[in-house]
Design a protein around this motif. Structure first.
Motif, PDB file in Angstrom:
ATOM      1  N   ILE A 165       0.808   7.356  -6.386  1.00  0.00           N
ATOM      2  CA  ILE A 165      -0.481   8.023  -6.558  1.00  0.00           C
ATOM      3  C   ILE A 165      -0.254   9.609  -5.957  1.00  0.00           C
ATOM      4  O   ILE A 165      -1.089  10.408  -6.845  1.00  0.00           O
ATOM      5  CB  ILE A 165      -1.749   7.498  -5.602  1.00  0.00           C
ATOM      6  CG1 ILE A 165      -2.164   6.129  -6.170  1.00  0.00           C
ATOM      7  CG2 ILE A 165      -2.894   8.409  -5.247  1.00  0.00           C
ATOM      8  CD1 ILE A 165      -2.984   5.220  -5.245  1.00  0.00           C
ATOM      9  N   ARG A 166       0.405   9.799  -5.103  1.00  0.00           N
ATOM     10  CA  ARG A 166       0.803  11.165  -4.824  1.00  0.00           C
ATOM     11  C   ARG A 166       1.206  12.001  -5.805  1.00  0.00           C
ATOM     12  O   ARG A 166       1.243  13.269  -5.873  1.00  0.00           O
ATOM     13  CB  ARG A 166       1.863  11.300  -3.591  1.00  0.00           C
ATOM     14  CG  ARG A 166       0.967  10.856  -2.434  1.00  0.00           C
ATOM     15  CD  ARG A 166       2.150  11.221  -1.051  1.00  0.00           C
ATOM     16  NE  ARG A 166       1.490  10.923   0.316  1.00  0.00           N
ATOM     17  CZ  ARG A 166       0.752  11.205   0.727  1.00  0.00           C
ATOM     18  NH1 ARG A 166       0.282  12.704   0.414  1.00  0.00           N
ATOM     19  NH2 ARG A 166       0.098  11.161   2.129  1.00  0.00           N
ATOM     20  N   VAL A 208      -5.777  11.919  -6.260  1.00  0.00           N
ATOM     21  CA  VAL A 208      -5.596  11.655  -4.971  1.00  0.00           C
ATOM     22  C   VAL A 208      -6.951  12.411  -4.530  1.00  0.00           C
ATOM     23  O   VAL A 208      -7.774  11.716  -3.667  1.00  0.00           O
ATOM     24  CB  VAL A 208      -4.659  12.721  -4.410  1.00  0.00           C
ATOM     25  CG1 VAL A 208      -4.732  12.964  -2.923  1.00  0.00           C
ATOM     26  CG2 VAL A 208      -2.973  12.022  -4.544  1.00  0.00           C
ATOM     27  N   LEU A 240       0.702  -1.302   0.174  1.00  0.00           N
ATOM     28  CA  LEU A 240       0.019  -0.138   0.053  1.00  0.00           C
ATOM     29  C   LEU A 240       0.828   1.380   0.006  1.00  0.00           C
ATOM     30  O   LEU A 240       0.423   2.284  -0.652  1.00  0.00           O
ATOM     31  CB  LEU A 240      -0.958   0.054   1.333  1.00  0.00           C
ATOM     32  CG  LEU A 240      -2.085  -1.002   1.203  1.00  0.00           C
ATOM     33  CD1 LEU A 240      -2.916  -1.043   2.447  1.00  0.00           C
ATOM     34  CD2 LEU A 240      -2.989  -0.592   0.102  1.00  0.00           C
ATOM     35  N   LYS A 241       2.061   1.227   0.731  1.00  0.00           N
ATOM     36  CA  LYS A 241       2.911   2.303   0.659  1.00  0.00           C
ATOM     37  C   LYS A 241       3.574   2.628  -0.793  1.00  0.00           C
ATOM     38  O   LYS A 241       3.684   3.641  -1.041  1.00  0.00           O
ATOM     39  CB  LYS A 241       4.017   2.297   1.673  1.00  0.00           C
ATOM     40  CG  LYS A 241       4.819   3.158   1.962  1.00  0.00           C
ATOM     41  CD  LYS A 241       4.216   4.222   2.802  1.00  0.00           C
ATOM     42  CE  LYS A 241       4.954   5.522   3.126  1.00  0.00           C
ATOM     43  NZ  LYS A 241       4.329   6.626   3.858  1.00  0.00           N
ATOM     44  N   VAL A 246      -7.044   3.599  -0.343  1.00  0.00           N
ATOM     45  CA  VAL A 246      -6.720   2.382  -1.184  1.00  0.00           C
ATOM     46  C   VAL A 246      -7.087   0.922  -0.633  1.00  0.00           C
ATOM     47  O   VAL A 246      -7.639  -0.005  -1.323  1.00  0.00           O
ATOM     48  CB  VAL A 246      -5.464   2.316  -1.727  1.00  0.00           C
ATOM     49  CG1 VAL A 246      -5.216   1.046  -2.657  1.00  0.00           C
ATOM     50  CG2 VAL A 246      -5.246   3.824  -2.583  1.00  0.00           C
ATOM     51  N   ASN A 295      -5.981   9.660   4.608  1.00  0.00           N
ATOM     52  CA  ASN A 295      -4.830   8.852   4.155  1.00  0.00           C
ATOM     53  C   ASN A 295      -4.903   7.925   3.095  1.00  0.00           C
ATOM     54  O   ASN A 295      -5.895   7.182   3.052  1.00  0.00           O
ATOM     55  CB  ASN A 295      -4.609   7.898   5.462  1.00  0.00           C
ATOM     56  CG  ASN A 295      -3.159   7.207   5.298  1.00  0.00           C
ATOM     57  OD1 ASN A 295      -3.022   6.036   4.433  1.00  0.00           O
ATOM     58  ND2 ASN A 295      -1.955   7.476   5.757  1.00  0.00           N
ATOM     59  N   ILE A 296      -4.020   8.314   1.957  1.00  0.00           N
ATOM     60  CA  ILE A 296      -4.192   7.623   0.666  1.00  0.00           C
ATOM     61  C   ILE A 296      -3.845   6.050   1.046  1.00  0.00           C
ATOM     62  O   ILE A 296      -4.978   5.232   0.357  1.00  0.00           O
ATOM     63  CB  ILE A 296      -3.028   7.847  -0.283  1.00  0.00           C
ATOM     64  CG1 ILE A 296      -3.226   9.501  -0.570  1.00  0.00           C
ATOM     65  CG2 ILE A 296      -3.283   7.269  -1.464  1.00  0.00           C
ATOM     66  CD1 ILE A 296      -2.370  10.054  -1.229  1.00  0.00           C
ATOM     67  N   SER A 297      -3.055   5.305   1.549  1.00  0.00           N
ATOM     68  CA  SER A 297      -2.921   4.122   1.725  1.00  0.00           C
ATOM     69  C   SER A 297      -4.169   3.418   2.415  1.00  0.00           C
ATOM     70  O   SER A 297      -4.782   2.403   1.834  1.00  0.00           O
ATOM     71  CB  SER A 297      -1.604   3.820   2.676  1.00  0.00           C
ATOM     72  OG  SER A 297      -0.411   4.323   2.245  1.00  0.00           O
ATOM     73  N   GLU A 298      -4.713   4.150   3.282  1.00  0.00           N
ATOM     74  CA  GLU A 298      -5.981   3.736   3.940  1.00  0.00           C
ATOM     75  C   GLU A 298      -7.273   3.572   3.097  1.00  0.00           C
ATOM     76  O   GLU A 298      -7.822   2.463   2.969  1.00  0.00           O
ATOM     77  CB  GLU A 298      -6.247   4.297   5.244  1.00  0.00           C
ATOM     78  CG  GLU A 298      -7.180   3.675   6.191  1.00  0.00           C
ATOM     79  CD  GLU A 298      -7.626   4.590   7.382  1.00  0.00           C
ATOM     80  OE1 GLU A 298      -8.435   4.232   8.226  1.00  0.00           O
ATOM     81  OE2 GLU A 298      -6.902   5.435   7.960  1.00  0.00           O
ATOM     82  N   GLU A 355       0.827   4.223  -2.716  1.00  0.00           N
ATOM     83  CA  GLU A 355       0.498   5.811  -2.340  1.00  0.00           C
ATOM     84  C   GLU A 355       1.751   6.669  -2.940  1.00  0.00           C
ATOM     85  O   GLU A 355       1.547   7.893  -3.386  1.00  0.00           O
ATOM     86  CB  GLU A 355       0.558   5.997  -0.395  1.00  0.00           C
ATOM     87  CG  GLU A 355       0.693   7.347  -0.063  1.00  0.00           C
ATOM     88  CD  GLU A 355       0.636   7.352   1.660  1.00  0.00           C
ATOM     89  OE1 GLU A 355       0.440   8.502   1.888  1.00  0.00           O
ATOM     90  OE2 GLU A 355       0.645   6.123   2.080  1.00  0.00           O
ATOM     91  N   THR A 356       3.155   6.196  -2.797  1.00  0.00           N
ATOM     92  CA  THR A 356       4.102   7.041  -3.451  1.00  0.00           C
ATOM     93  C   THR A 356       3.890   7.360  -4.702  1.00  0.00           C
ATOM     94  O   THR A 356       4.123   8.705  -5.227  1.00  0.00           O
ATOM     95  CB  THR A 356       5.468   6.108  -3.417  1.00  0.00           C
ATOM     96  OG1 THR A 356       5.540   5.725  -2.148  1.00  0.00           O
ATOM     97  CG2 THR A 356       6.404   6.791  -4.013  1.00  0.00           C
TER      98      THR A 356
END
Length: 296
Positions: free
Chosen positions: A48-49, A55, A41-42, A80, A75-78, A45-46
């Motif tokens: 997608i940002r 976003v 997920l991290k 997704v 939070n993007i990871s959460e 996020e990297t």
């Protein structure tokens, strides 16, 4: 099997296609990550940002009434993790193709806007059929429905004179759509869409569904992408969302006819519930342009 001539012409059209040869770089990377199924997920996020618009879309989706979460997520990871990979992929492709459908056609006889509405409703029907009738996840079927007619957009853009001739000379009462398309265009939109979907790296069975959605297959499985897409197009037509050119969509494959008769109450319920589902999908996937009013 299509002739090599149809295949070669389809490839020539795609070589000339400037509107969307590939999905945008960020989207392409995300789709590859989703297909490989090895990223964290991290990692997502990297990537997608880098795209602020994506976003905002993701955060809007996760905080919408569809998910009805008690607390807001920033939070993007959460986000997704809640949305899921398939919904993320569909959002990416929908964003990539929507503008193509909403541009004006060079041919007065053809409405991209109307085709977009047809594809949107067909995609909703695809997902409903997959989930309600076959009790499986319907995200792949949704994507198949959104993309199934994109070959018409390619033809309109790269061969406008031929495409206008095709539109002017097609008679739905006496001609088969794809037969006439092959005579005038030298290929057809199902083959073009199939090849384009393969370029995008979509799943082979999804590509096959796009390829055969106008074929009266004798051995089609009702729960295949091709089977569900044919059924969904029929439901969209019966609900007043036909594609252009105006055709009376019918089911000709014996296995599909038998299946529909055996599950007629379930399909009637889908048609009854379609307006509500359209409203839900409008919010989830942001059908917010000037086509939105036609989706109700």
């Amino acid at each position: 099997m299509e002739s090599s001539s149809y295949h070669n012409t389809a490839k020539l059209y795609l070589d000339k296609f400037t509107g969307l040869k590939t999905v945008p770089p960020v989207a392409a990377r995300l789709v590859k990550m989703i297909n490989e199924d090895t990223a964290s997920l991290k990692d997502f996020e990297t990537v997608i940002r880098v795209d602020p618009t994506l976003v905002l879309r993701i955060l809007k989706l996760i905080n919408s009434a569809y998910f009805s979460l008690r607390t807001k997520i920033n939070n993007i990871s959460e986000a997704v993790a809640y949305i899921g990979m398939d919904n993320l992929r569909n959002m990416i492709f929908l964003d990539a193709v929507k503008n193509l459908f909403c541009k004006d056609s060079s041919t007065m006889e053809f409405s991209r806007k109307k085709l977009w509405v047809h594809c949107a409703v067909t995609s909703i029907c695809c997902q409903m059929v997959a989930e309600r009738i076959f009790a499986r996840k319907g995200e792949d079927d949704f994507l198949c429905g959104i993309l199934h007619d994109i070959g018409l957009i390619v033809e309109d853009q790269v061969a406008p004179k031929k495409f206008k001739a095709f539109c002017l000379t097609f008679d739905p009462a006496s001609q088969d759509l794809t037969d006439h398309e092959r005579k005038v265009m030298g290929t057809d939109h199902t083959l073009i869409g199939y090849l384009l979907a393969r370029q995008w790296g979509l799943k082979p069975d999804l590509c096959q569904g796009m390829k055969y959605h106008h074929d009266a297959l004798e051995a089609v499985e009702p729960d295949s992408h091709a089977g569900i897409l044919q059924i969904a197009e029929y439901l969209a037509f019966r609900s007043g969302y036909a594609a252009y050119p105006e055709t009376h969509t019918r089911i000709h494959s014996p296995p599909l006819l038998s299946h529909i008769k055996e599950n007629i109450m379930g399909y009637r319920a889908i048609v009854d519930d379609l307006p509500h589902e359209i409203e839900m999908i409008r919010e989830i996937y942001s059908f917010e342009d000037d086509t939105a009013d036609e989706l109700v």
